[in-house]
Design an enzyme around this catalytic site. Structure first.
Site, PDB file in Angstrom:
ATOM      1  N   GLY A 218       1.611  -3.372  -5.614  1.00  0.00           N
ATOM      2  CA  GLY A 218       1.430  -4.207  -6.447  1.00  0.00           C
ATOM      3  C   GLY A 218       2.595  -4.862  -7.466  1.00  0.00           C
ATOM      4  O   GLY A 218       3.844  -4.270  -6.501  1.00  0.00           O
ATOM      5  N   SER A 219       2.041  -5.096  -8.615  1.00  0.00           N
ATOM      6  CA  SER A 219       3.520  -5.167  -9.744  1.00  0.00           C
ATOM      7  C   SER A 219       4.987  -4.227  -9.869  1.00  0.00           C
ATOM      8  O   SER A 219       5.932  -4.290  -9.933  1.00  0.00           O
ATOM      9  CB  SER A 219       3.308  -4.955 -10.969  1.00  0.00           C
ATOM     10  OG  SER A 219       2.269  -6.349 -10.783  1.00  0.00           O
ATOM     11  N   THR A 220       4.378  -2.544  -8.823  1.00  0.00           N
ATOM     12  CA  THR A 220       6.224  -2.182  -8.902  1.00  0.00           C
ATOM     13  C   THR A 220       7.221  -2.471  -8.023  1.00  0.00           C
ATOM     14  O   THR A 220       8.230  -2.270  -8.073  1.00  0.00           O
ATOM     15  CB  THR A 220       5.741  -0.749  -8.188  1.00  0.00           C
ATOM     16  OG1 THR A 220       4.941  -0.193  -7.488  1.00  0.00           O
ATOM     17  CG2 THR A 220       5.012   0.457  -8.970  1.00  0.00           C
ATOM     18  N   PHE A 221       6.534  -3.904  -7.008  1.00  0.00           N
ATOM     19  CA  PHE A 221       7.243  -4.106  -6.419  1.00  0.00           C
ATOM     20  C   PHE A 221       8.099  -4.955  -6.960  1.00  0.00           C
ATOM     21  O   PHE A 221       8.845  -6.223  -6.732  1.00  0.00           O
ATOM     22  CB  PHE A 221       6.522  -5.002  -4.778  1.00  0.00           C
ATOM     23  CG  PHE A 221       7.400  -4.991  -4.252  1.00  0.00           C
ATOM     24  CD1 PHE A 221       8.385  -3.612  -3.141  1.00  0.00           C
ATOM     25  CD2 PHE A 221       8.102  -5.856  -3.333  1.00  0.00           C
ATOM     26  CE1 PHE A 221       8.725  -3.424  -2.367  1.00  0.00           C
ATOM     27  CE2 PHE A 221       9.187  -5.813  -2.079  1.00  0.00           C
ATOM     28  CZ  PHE A 221       9.315  -4.296  -1.461  1.00  0.00           C
TER      29      PHE A 221
END
Length: 485
Positions: A218-221
């Site tokens: 998800g948005s951690t990437f």
């Protein structure tokens, strides 16, 4: 001699030669590998004749052997079984050494390692009872307990690292199990426990922190995408980039929307920092396509994506698809499509940023000692790669600080301490709640701990889950434990 007899003689000679070669190969070439097989009952009986080494955290055993009066002489016990189940693994007469340190360091713990050869010879000559080596771990007991408690009855995993050394400070996977159920000398109970654990659909024996089915990050990437953009030299943390409510993707009728209504800034524009702060999908989808598939994959690889690591347990390599068209690249840039990671890998990304862009090889073993406390092995910190420049790491740190100070990661704030982080809410299967993520480090100006948390299917929040709501408080608890808050 007639022809049939000659042929028969030749066949018999060939058979004897094959038998001689195969027995020689087994006795000399395969001997050690066959002896070391965990299910080899003869080897297990020999190992049970001597005390197995301890597994230690902070000098206290989390796995040890106690004497018995039965045939096996020693019983493996786990004083804090479920808390450390995926760290220790199990040691069973029925199923051998498996999972965790028990499996990965079996030779040392059993005393059969080549590193202990001269000590074994010395023990034989002096008549001293032989024992296995003890393995001291890098785990921080308070951080482990905090991670276990904060994750609670939710499925998922927590990993904490020392950014400067790569030491693993916490390694928690839920659901857990009690390894003592497999170390019992009651074979019927062990077999029943084994069947029950392996039939459990929640897979309690799978270490979600480093193995099992990998997760979309998800948005951690978006941190990786931001790193690639900054490293390209074409963008700065204050660069103005598009951030519309919906990004029109090329080559497809599908568009990329934000997770919230509206655009990410006035006139559909935003800065790179603000895009990370509010987790703007459209900005990072656009940014990924500007970076390009090759540079995007290369940047991910510099953080350790694709590496086959031993900590000493084997870590399933994280991955970015080898081929990406433009829409797929936009989706990958926000941690979706087919990007897959372990929580350890996500923790390594934060740890690298915290460590001036340097990725340290993660490791769980602090030192190995003999029964008389002689140090046999003491692994030293090892640099794995330079993921980004120190300047890029500093910029990413400032950007991640805004996420926690005023963005989606407010729940990770620690009083009096600056925290850098990034939330993530990862879609993974139609009709199921998203996975909730948080990764970050603290203190951001002098990092002591980097952490990654994933909570499967939104945990107790279900469809209402978001990384900032579900995962960030868990990360906060772990960071506070390490920092003594």
């Amino acid at each position: 001699m007639n022809s049939p007899i000659r042929r028969l003689s030749t066949l018999v000679a060939m058979l004897f030669t094959a038998l001689l070669v195969s027995t020689t190969y087994i006795q000399f070439v395969q001997a050690k590998s066959l002896q070391d097989r965990p299910e080899n009952r003869r080897t297990l009986l020999a190992n049970y004749a001597r005390e197995r080494g301890q597994i230690l955290v902070g000098g206290k055993p989390i796995a040890k052997s106690t004497g018995t009066k039965d045939e096996l002489k020693w019983l493996r016990t786990y004083p804090q079984g479920e808390l450390y189940s995926h760290v220790t693994g199990y040691y069973s007469f029925t199923y051998g050494a498996g999972g965790g340190v028990e499996g990965a360091e079996n030779d040392l713990l059993s005393g059969s390692s080549d590193k202990l050869f001269y000590r074994r010879v010395s023990d034989i000559l002096t008549g001293k009872e032989q024992t296995g080596a003890s393995v001291e771990l890098t785990i921080n007991a308070k951080a482990q307990a905090a991670a276990d408690k904060a994750l609670g009855d939710q499925r998922g995993a927590v990993v904490a690292l020392d950014p400067t050394t790569g030491e693993i400070l916490a390694l928690v996977s839920h659901p857990a199990y009690d390894p003592s159920r497999l170390s019992s000398h009651d074979t019927d109970k062990v077999v029943a426990a084994w069947k029950q654990l392996n039939a459990d659909p929640t897979r309690p024996m799978v270490d979600r922190a480093i193995a099992g089915n990998l997760y979309p990050p998800g948005s951690t990437f978006k941190v990786v995408t931001a790193a690639a953009a900054l490293e390209s030299g074409k963008f700065t943390e204050e660069s103005s980039i598009p951030g519309p409510a919906v990004l029109d993707l090329p080559q497809t009728d599908d568009d990329l929307p934000n997770d919230f209504k509206g655009s990410c800034g006035a006139n559909n524009r935003t800065t790179l920092t603000h895009a990370l702060e509010i987790s703007c999908n459209t900005a990072f989808g656009w940014l990924g396509m500007q970076v390009g598939a090759d540079d995007f994959r290369a940047q991910a690889a510099k953080f350790g994506m694709g590496d086959r690591l031993q900590v000493p347990m084997s870590v399933t390599p994280s991955s970015v698809p080898a081929e990406l068209n433009q829409p797929q690249l936009a989706q990958s840039a926000i941690g979706q499509y087919d990007v897959r990671v372990t929580p350890l890998q996500v923790a390594m990304i934060s740890a690298a940023i915290a460590n001036n862009g340097v990725v340290m090889r993660p490791h769980l073993v602090k030192k190995v000692t003999s029964s008389d406390l002689e140090v046999i092995d003491e692994p030293q910190p090892e640099q794995l790669s330079q993921a980004v420049s120190a300047d890029t790491a500093a910029a990413l740190t400032r950007m991640m600080e805004t996420v926690v100070k005023s963005g989606t990661g407010r729940a990770a704030q620690i009083s009096g301490i600056d925290v850098a982080g990034k939330t993530g809410t990862a879609q993974h299967q139609k009709g199921k709640p998203p996975h909730a993520w948080f990764t970050g480090f603290a203190p951001s100006n002098d990092p002591k701990v980097a952490v990654a948390v994933v909570v499967e299917d939104g945990g107790n929040a279900g469809n209402e889950a978001a990384g900032g709501r579900v995962a960030a408080p868990i990360a906060k608890a772990v960071m506070e434990a390490v920092l003594g808050q």
